[in-house]
Design an enzyme around this catalytic site. Sequence first.
Site, short mmCIF file in Angstrom:
data_model
loop_
_atom_site.label_atom_id
_atom_site.label_comp_id
_atom_site.label_asym_id
_atom_site.label_seq_id
_atom_site.Cartn_x
_atom_site.Cartn_y
_atom_site.Cartn_z
NE ARG A 111 26.56 24.83 43.52
CZ ARG A 111 27.74 25.46 43.61
NH1 ARG A 111 27.79 26.73 43.97
NH2 ARG A 111 28.85 24.84 43.33
N PRO A 117 24.76 30.44 39.75
CG PRO A 117 25.67 32.56 39.32
CD PRO A 117 24.53 31.65 38.94
CE LYS A 118 19.72 30.30 42.86
NZ LYS A 118 18.36 29.93 43.26
CE LYS A 119 30.96 31.08 47.30
NZ LYS A 119 32.27 31.79 47.17
#
Length: 263
Positions: A111, A117-119
Site C-alpha cells: 500500500r 489495493p491490499k486488505k
Amino acid sequence: MREKELLERAFAMPVTSPAYPPGPYRFINREYLIITYRTDPAKLRAVVPEPLEFNERQPLVKFEVIRMPDSNGFGDYTETGQVIPVTFRGREGGYSHCMFLNDEGPIAAGRELWGFPKKLANPTLRTEIDTLVGTLDYGPLRVATGTMGYKHREFDLKQAKASLEEPNFLLKIIPHVDGSPRICELVEYRLEDVILKGAWTGPAALSLTPHALAPLADLPVLEVVSAIHLRADLTLGFGKVVHDYLRQRAGKSVHSTETSDVL
C-alpha cells in the site's frame, strides 16, 4: 533521535521497527493460479479509472491466487485478487482492482510503496489430489473458490513469460492529515528478472460469493475463458508515476480560472 538520523531511517513506519525492510524484493518458487473470465462491461466501467481503458467487446477479469513460500523480507504468505486487462496510451497491461492476503508486512509495503489495493484476509492455494484449488475466506466466510485440473497440458512458456512481464497499473491513494487526498496517482510497475519454471493449463471453474467488504462478486462470472498455472522466480520492481490526478485537477483549475479572467 536527531533530525539527520531520522531522515536516514525514514523509509517506512514505525521508524524504530518498520513493518517491512527496504527492497528489492525477490520471490522464489512463486506459484500462480490465474482464471480469466468474462464479466459485465457496465460493472467494469464503474471501477476502471481513467485514463485506463478496457475492451468493451471482450470485458475480462483475471482471478489470481498466488502462493509465495520464499519472499525476501516478507516470508511465507498467499494472496488473491482480481486483475483487469487494460490499455494505457496504447500499451496493454493489467489493473489491480483488489487484493487480499494474510501477511501484514507485504500489506503495509504494498500500500505504502506502490499503492497495491491490499486488505487482510485468508487466501489459500493447494493441490487436492488431481485439482489445483484456490480459495479466499474473509473472516469465517468463503468468498471465492477457483479450481483447475492439475497440469493437464503444458502452456507455451514464451507466452506465459511475456504475460508476467507486461506492465501493471495501480491506483495509489494516500490521505493528508485532514483526510483529503494528498497522493492520488496512477502507478506503473513490472515484474523483473523472471525465471519461469513451468506453465500449464486445463479445465477450470470459479465461484464468487457476495460479501460487503470483499466484493469480488460485484464483477460477476459470466463465462470462464481460460486458466493457467505458473511457477516462477522473480523480482517485484519498484513503480513509477504515470498519471497524477491531483496535478491534472490543479492544472485544469488554473486553466479554468485563466479562461474566466480573459472572458
